[in-house]
Scaffold this active site. Sequence first.
Site, mmCIF file in Angstrom:
data_model
loop_
_atom_site.group_PDB
_atom_site.id
_atom_site.type_symbol
_atom_site.label_atom_id
_atom_site.label_comp_id
_atom_site.label_asym_id
_atom_site.label_seq_id
_atom_site.Cartn_x
_atom_site.Cartn_y
_atom_site.Cartn_z
ATOM 1 N N TRP A 197 -12.305 25.373 -3.527
ATOM 2 C CA TRP A 197 -10.894 25.402 -3.118
ATOM 3 C C TRP A 197 -9.995 26.016 -4.204
ATOM 4 O O TRP A 197 -9.090 26.784 -3.913
ATOM 5 C CB TRP A 197 -10.435 23.977 -2.797
ATOM 6 N N TYR B 38 -8.850 27.588 2.383
ATOM 7 C CA TYR B 38 -8.633 27.478 0.936
ATOM 8 C C TYR B 38 -8.018 28.786 0.419
ATOM 9 O O TYR B 38 -8.647 29.845 0.482
ATOM 10 C CB TYR B 38 -9.944 27.184 0.190
ATOM 11 N N GLN C 148 -19.365 15.735 5.152
ATOM 12 C CA GLN C 148 -18.567 15.871 3.938
ATOM 13 C C GLN C 148 -17.352 14.956 4.057
ATOM 14 O O GLN C 148 -16.630 15.007 5.061
ATOM 15 C CB GLN C 148 -18.130 17.337 3.771
ATOM 16 N N TYR D 44 -16.293 14.840 -1.419
ATOM 17 C CA TYR D 44 -15.278 15.769 -1.963
ATOM 18 C C TYR D 44 -14.261 15.028 -2.827
ATOM 19 O O TYR D 44 -14.172 13.806 -2.769
ATOM 20 C CB TYR D 44 -14.647 16.614 -0.869
ATOM 21 N N LEU E 85 -13.541 13.989 -8.632
ATOM 22 C CA LEU E 85 -12.775 13.639 -9.838
ATOM 23 C C LEU E 85 -11.341 13.227 -9.474
ATOM 24 O O LEU E 85 -10.479 13.200 -10.343
ATOM 25 C CB LEU E 85 -12.752 14.827 -10.818
ATOM 26 N N GLN F 75 -15.440 24.233 -17.459
ATOM 27 C CA GLN F 75 -15.358 23.059 -16.577
ATOM 28 C C GLN F 75 -16.627 22.919 -15.735
ATOM 29 O O GLN F 75 -17.192 21.831 -15.628
ATOM 30 C CB GLN F 75 -14.141 23.155 -15.648
HETATM 31 N N1 LIG Z 1 -13.540 18.562 3.522
HETATM 32 C C1 LIG Z 1 -12.318 18.426 3.075
HETATM 33 O O1 LIG Z 1 -11.390 18.111 3.830
HETATM 34 C C2 LIG Z 1 -12.059 18.640 1.609
HETATM 35 C C3 LIG Z 1 -10.850 18.208 1.037
HETATM 36 C C4 LIG Z 1 -10.674 18.413 -0.326
HETATM 37 C C5 LIG Z 1 -11.659 19.029 -1.102
HETATM 38 N N2 LIG Z 1 -12.813 19.458 -0.501
HETATM 39 C C6 LIG Z 1 -13.895 20.123 -1.294
HETATM 40 O O2 LIG Z 1 -14.150 19.386 -2.479
HETATM 41 C C7 LIG Z 1 -13.983 20.237 -3.622
HETATM 42 C C8 LIG Z 1 -13.554 19.450 -4.838
HETATM 43 O O3 LIG Z 1 -12.452 18.610 -4.599
HETATM 44 P P1 LIG Z 1 -11.054 18.842 -5.313
HETATM 45 O O4 LIG Z 1 -10.954 20.296 -5.641
HETATM 46 O O5 LIG Z 1 -10.035 18.205 -4.466
HETATM 47 O O6 LIG Z 1 -11.040 17.983 -6.622
HETATM 48 P P2 LIG Z 1 -11.962 17.475 -7.840
HETATM 49 O O7 LIG Z 1 -13.279 18.129 -7.923
HETATM 50 O O8 LIG Z 1 -11.885 16.006 -7.764
HETATM 51 O O9 LIG Z 1 -11.053 17.963 -9.068
HETATM 52 C C9 LIG Z 1 -11.009 19.317 -9.421
HETATM 53 C C10 LIG Z 1 -10.029 19.570 -10.570
HETATM 54 O O10 LIG Z 1 -10.311 18.723 -11.694
HETATM 55 C C11 LIG Z 1 -10.170 19.472 -12.908
HETATM 56 N N3 LIG Z 1 -11.506 19.524 -13.546
HETATM 57 C C12 LIG Z 1 -12.693 19.831 -12.929
HETATM 58 N N4 LIG Z 1 -13.711 19.750 -13.811
HETATM 59 C C13 LIG Z 1 -13.184 19.383 -14.987
HETATM 60 C C14 LIG Z 1 -13.733 19.116 -16.273
HETATM 61 N N5 LIG Z 1 -15.035 19.214 -16.498
HETATM 62 N N6 LIG Z 1 -12.891 18.750 -17.272
HETATM 63 C C15 LIG Z 1 -11.565 18.629 -17.039
HETATM 64 N N7 LIG Z 1 -10.974 18.861 -15.841
HETATM 65 C C16 LIG Z 1 -11.773 19.228 -14.828
HETATM 66 C C17 LIG Z 1 -9.663 20.852 -12.526
HETATM 67 O O11 LIG Z 1 -8.217 20.864 -12.459
HETATM 68 P P3 LIG Z 1 -7.198 21.158 -13.707
HETATM 69 O O12 LIG Z 1 -7.978 21.762 -14.824
HETATM 70 O O13 LIG Z 1 -6.150 22.064 -13.147
HETATM 71 O O14 LIG Z 1 -6.634 19.797 -14.027
HETATM 72 C C18 LIG Z 1 -10.196 20.983 -11.116
HETATM 73 O O15 LIG Z 1 -9.491 21.928 -10.323
HETATM 74 C C19 LIG Z 1 -12.987 21.307 -3.128
HETATM 75 O O16 LIG Z 1 -13.000 22.452 -3.938
HETATM 76 C C20 LIG Z 1 -13.490 21.535 -1.721
HETATM 77 O O17 LIG Z 1 -14.632 22.359 -1.738
HETATM 78 C C21 LIG Z 1 -13.026 19.254 0.825
#
Ligand SMILES: NC(=O)c1ccc[n+]([C@@H]2O[C@H](COP(=O)([O-])OP(=O)(O)OC[C@H]3O[C@@H](n4cnc5c(N)ncnc54)[C@H](OP(=O)(O)O)[C@@H]3O)[C@@H](O)[C@H]2O)c1
Length: 327
Positions: free
Chosen positions: A22, A59, A176, A216, A219, A298
């Site tokens: 995303w 996305y 998911q 999903y 974090l 990351q």
């Molecule tokens: N099915 C659905 O309805 C749905 C909904 C939401 C998401 N998703 C899927 O789930 C995926 C992941 O969820 P998400 O993007 O909401 O959030 P997430 O994985 O919980 O958080 C991602 C964010 O955390 C930070 N981050 C990631 N790894 C890190 C690390 N090692 N150290 C420090 N900061 C780190 C980055 O943001 P910063 O560096 O900017 O802080 C990153 O953009 C999405 O990309 C998508 O593919 C699906």
Amino acid sequence: MKYKTVAALPHARFSTIGFGCWSLGAQSGWRNSNDEESIATVHKAIDCGVTFFDTAPVYGFHGSETLLGRALGERRDRIFLASKCGLLWDDSHTTRRDLSHDAVIADVEGSLSRLRTDHLDLLQLHWPDHATPLEETARALHHLLDQGKIRAVGVTNYSVADTLALAKLVPVSSYQGLYNMLERNTDSYHDIPLEYEAEREILPFCLENGMAFLPYSPLFQGLLTGRFNADSKFGSDDIRSANPKLAGNGYRRYVAAVDDLKPIAEAAGISMTHMALAWLCQNPAVTSVLCGAHRPDQIADNAAAADVVLSERTLNDIKEVLERHDL
Ligand SMILES: NC(=O)c1ccc[n+]([C@@H]2O[C@H](COP(=O)([O-])OP(=O)(O)OC[C@H]3O[C@@H](n4cnc5c(N)ncnc54)[C@H](OP(=O)(O)O)[C@@H]3O)[C@@H](O)[C@H]2O)c1
């Protein structure tokens, strides 16, 4: 990296850390993302052994798929590629659900072209569309399966009842859903009511049926890295400003829980990020954890979490904190 397989997708080798796409690209709506770094992040993910990539037309309003297609090139065949269908949007980017026959076909044709591939390994119905009969959606899915343009079907954000009803019409291989340490059975996502309880209903359901479970926001959009505090705010240029759980009193409650989890990670000699991701990877019902990342460091850090093993003591300490905070 570690790998898992599930009965419903016997040919897929899922890396326990997957890549949620995303936040890829400048168009993504996530602060700090840019195209060149996002491409380098995709390449780094593959170098780290990540085999499962998840994206969606919505996305970055086609931006994520376009950038991923550009980044993958000849690497396409090294990964299991999943996208979604059924969320359309208007000129002001207000989304609506549409799983009608023609909308599903058009979504997939568009995804294939943007991703520069002839098939999706997995097509997921993004959100339930109660206005379209399941039979109509299933007809489109069968057409795409017969043509080889999609290899398997999954759902996201579906109730168990709707998943079972769809499974009578077409094989459903994956689920998911929103699931992380602090949102185990939560009832909303960005103010959208959820029709499922992940830990109580979906995890046992997937285990029982040999389906992949793909959590999903593992974090909590970055909160579980431990980098945010009670005063952290997201500007209107960041999608997280639209998550009501990351503001106000609800937010303070989650930050307090993270503050109590930090000493547990410290005692185990690992980062909060690794503890949050390993907690998911270690769950036998979890197939591949969909981590978002927009920088190579990351995704490398997240990939390394696959090799972290949490002890019984650490797992019990986490459980105690989550119960104390009623989460
Ligand atoms: N099915 C659905 O309805 C749905 C909904 C939401 C998401 N998703 C899927 O789930 C995926 C992941 O969820 P998400 O993007 O909401 O959030 P997430 O994985 O919980 O958080 C991602 C964010 O955390 C930070 N981050 C990631 N790894 C890190 C690390 N090692 N150290 C420090 N900061 C780190 C980055 O943001 P910063 O560096 O900017 O802080 C990153 O953009 C999405 O990309 C998508 O593919 C699906």
